[in-house]
Design an enzyme around this catalytic site. Structure first.
Site, PDB file in Angstrom:
ATOM      1  N   ASP A  53       0.836  -1.198   0.000  1.00  0.00           N
ATOM      2  CA  ASP A  53       0.000   0.000   0.000  1.00  0.00           C
ATOM      3  C   ASP A  53       0.875   1.254   0.000  1.00  0.00           C
ATOM      4  O   ASP A  53       0.640   2.191  -0.766  1.00  0.00           O
ATOM      5  CB  ASP A  53      -0.929  -0.030   1.216  1.00  0.00           C
ATOM      6  CG  ASP A  53      -1.796   1.200   1.325  1.00  0.00           C
ATOM      7  OD1 ASP A  53      -2.618   1.429   0.418  1.00  0.00           O
ATOM      8  OD2 ASP A  53      -1.653   1.947   2.323  1.00  0.00           O
ATOM      9  N   GLU A 124      -1.835  -5.352  -3.789  1.00  0.00           N
ATOM     10  CA  GLU A 124      -0.915  -4.548  -2.984  1.00  0.00           C
ATOM     11  C   GLU A 124       0.198  -5.425  -2.408  1.00  0.00           C
ATOM     12  O   GLU A 124       1.360  -5.015  -2.368  1.00  0.00           O
ATOM     13  CB  GLU A 124      -1.656  -3.842  -1.849  1.00  0.00           C
ATOM     14  CG  GLU A 124      -2.520  -2.697  -2.325  1.00  0.00           C
ATOM     15  CD  GLU A 124      -3.289  -2.030  -1.211  1.00  0.00           C
ATOM     16  OE1 GLU A 124      -3.533  -0.813  -1.332  1.00  0.00           O
ATOM     17  OE2 GLU A 124      -3.653  -2.700  -0.211  1.00  0.00           O
TER      18      GLU A 124
END
Length: 153
Positions: A53, A124
């Site tokens: 992320d 991610e």
């Protein structure tokens, strides 16, 4: 339940253009439901998702700085739009990522393979795995290969 075999790993590595020498790619694909139900020795992807992320946000910020003449507020808004769950699922679908996920039986039975949050999290996590295995420059090249084609000026 789907099990990853060597051919599947090689196929995904080919799509990514990366050859992982460690188990981080498999970890990136391992949902907590799988690691909880199986004593596979693989950790779940939550830590790599956390890192991915941040890597994604940094990569998108670099891309916006390099390619747009926008104010800070405009870039923040655009970045949020381009890294939201729906966008991540679009990028992941290019890789057919859901077919590689390791899910527990319950998650598999309840449709987890098509659940956007699970797909986005795994995407991610792959960025996190790339970062830990190859560093930022290679991960940014992966970002340019997988994500940038979806971005419009």
């Amino acid at each position: 339940m789907i099990f990853l075999n060597k051919e599947m790993i090689l196929e995904l590595e080919g799509k990514l253009g990366l050859k992982f020498k460690d188990k981080s790619l498999i970890e990136a694909l391992t949902h907590s439901s799988y690691s909880n139900e199986n004593k596979s020795g693989y950790k779940n992807n939550e830590r790599l998702e956390y890192l991915g992320d941040a890597v994604l946000e940094l990569s998108m910020s670099k891309y916006l700085i390099d390619n747009y003449n926008l104010s800070e507020g405009e870039m923040t808004k655009k970045r949020a739009e381009l890294v939201c769950e729906d966008a991540l699922v679009s990028y992941a679908n290019k890789l057919e990522l859901s077919k590689y996920l390791l899910l527990g039986n319950g998650e598999e039975q309840s449709g987890g393979r098509s659940r956007p949050a699970i797909i986005a999290d795994a995407f991610e996590a792959i960025l996190g795995a790339s970062f830990t295995s190859f560093g930022f420059d290679t991960t940014y090249e992966l970002f340019e290969k997988i994500i940038v084609p979806y971005l419009s000026s």
